[in-house]
Write a protein that holds these residues in place. Sequence first.
Motif, mmCIF file in Angstrom:
data_model
loop_
_atom_site.group_PDB
_atom_site.id
_atom_site.type_symbol
_atom_site.label_atom_id
_atom_site.label_comp_id
_atom_site.label_asym_id
_atom_site.label_seq_id
_atom_site.Cartn_x
_atom_site.Cartn_y
_atom_site.Cartn_z
ATOM 1 N N SER A 31 0.850 -1.188 0.000
ATOM 2 C CA SER A 31 0.000 0.000 0.000
ATOM 3 C C SER A 31 0.890 1.244 0.000
ATOM 4 N N GLY A 51 -8.716 -4.986 4.243
ATOM 5 C CA GLY A 51 -9.500 -4.508 3.108
ATOM 6 C C GLY A 51 -10.796 -5.262 2.934
ATOM 7 N N ASP A 52 -11.686 -4.667 2.167
ATOM 8 C CA ASP A 52 -13.017 -5.223 1.934
ATOM 9 C C ASP A 52 -13.213 -5.458 0.441
ATOM 10 N N TRP A 58 -13.701 1.827 -2.357
ATOM 11 C CA TRP A 58 -12.912 2.049 -1.143
ATOM 12 C C TRP A 58 -12.659 0.714 -0.454
ATOM 13 N N ARG A 59 -11.807 -0.102 -1.070
ATOM 14 C CA ARG A 59 -11.572 -1.465 -0.598
ATOM 15 C C ARG A 59 -10.404 -1.573 0.366
ATOM 16 N N GLY A 60 -9.626 -0.492 0.535
ATOM 17 C CA GLY A 60 -8.499 -0.516 1.464
ATOM 18 C C GLY A 60 -7.180 -0.752 0.760
ATOM 19 N N SER A 70 -9.581 2.976 2.453
ATOM 20 C CA SER A 70 -10.625 2.106 2.993
ATOM 21 C C SER A 70 -11.883 2.920 3.266
ATOM 22 N N ARG A 71 -13.019 2.231 3.337
ATOM 23 C CA ARG A 71 -14.278 2.917 3.647
ATOM 24 C C ARG A 71 -14.266 3.464 5.061
ATOM 25 N N HIS A 100 -0.002 -4.909 5.018
ATOM 26 C CA HIS A 100 -1.029 -5.318 5.979
ATOM 27 C C HIS A 100 -0.511 -6.361 6.967
#
Length: 207
Positions: A31, A51-52, A58-60, A70-71, A100
């Motif tokens: 990242s 992440g999502d 906005w997945r991270g 991220s959200r 991460h």
Amino acid sequence: MPTFPDDEARHALAADCQRCPELAASRTCISWGNGPLDAALVVVGEAPAEGDPEAERWRGGNLTGLAYTSRRSGRKIRQILADAGYGRDACYFTNAVKCHPAENRDPTDAELANCRPYLVEEVEAVEPAAVVTTGRHATETVLSLDDTSLDGFLDSVLDPRRSEALGVPVVPLLHPSYQEVWLSRLGYDRTEYVDAIAETVAGVADT
């Protein structure tokens, strides 16, 4: 809602990095910091979350390769700073650790140290008026460049200090994921917090 950063805004400092074997094994991608290289502020987070994959954009950072996307945290800190007068063109976003940590654990001291040269390189490239740190780990990793430490993180929030190593003032903020929990402890509502950020950053940026 803040604008999602373009891929062209990513400032990758290495094609790959294996300095931290556990992080290299747990990440999906690195990242990297993102934003204009003439930004007024470098905003330093702690580490990308897992992440999502179900999120639309906005997945991270662990999935997008872009810090603070991220959200839960990315949109929030970008909006807070925009409301304080520091929108998309004024901020470069990065993390103290670029990969991460599995299960969202805290980064280790060794991992923070391994990633710190990247952070220094980013600040030197941007030459910001100030560095804004979000959360305890981000603040401690920046302060460690001057061999200083925190007695208590909450007491440091919005209490600027100069980093001689980076040559800029440092302004600690709450981590956006936990700001609602701690704002009342600091005696702020959201509007007052935004106003305090604007006043503090403007004050140190003018010195």
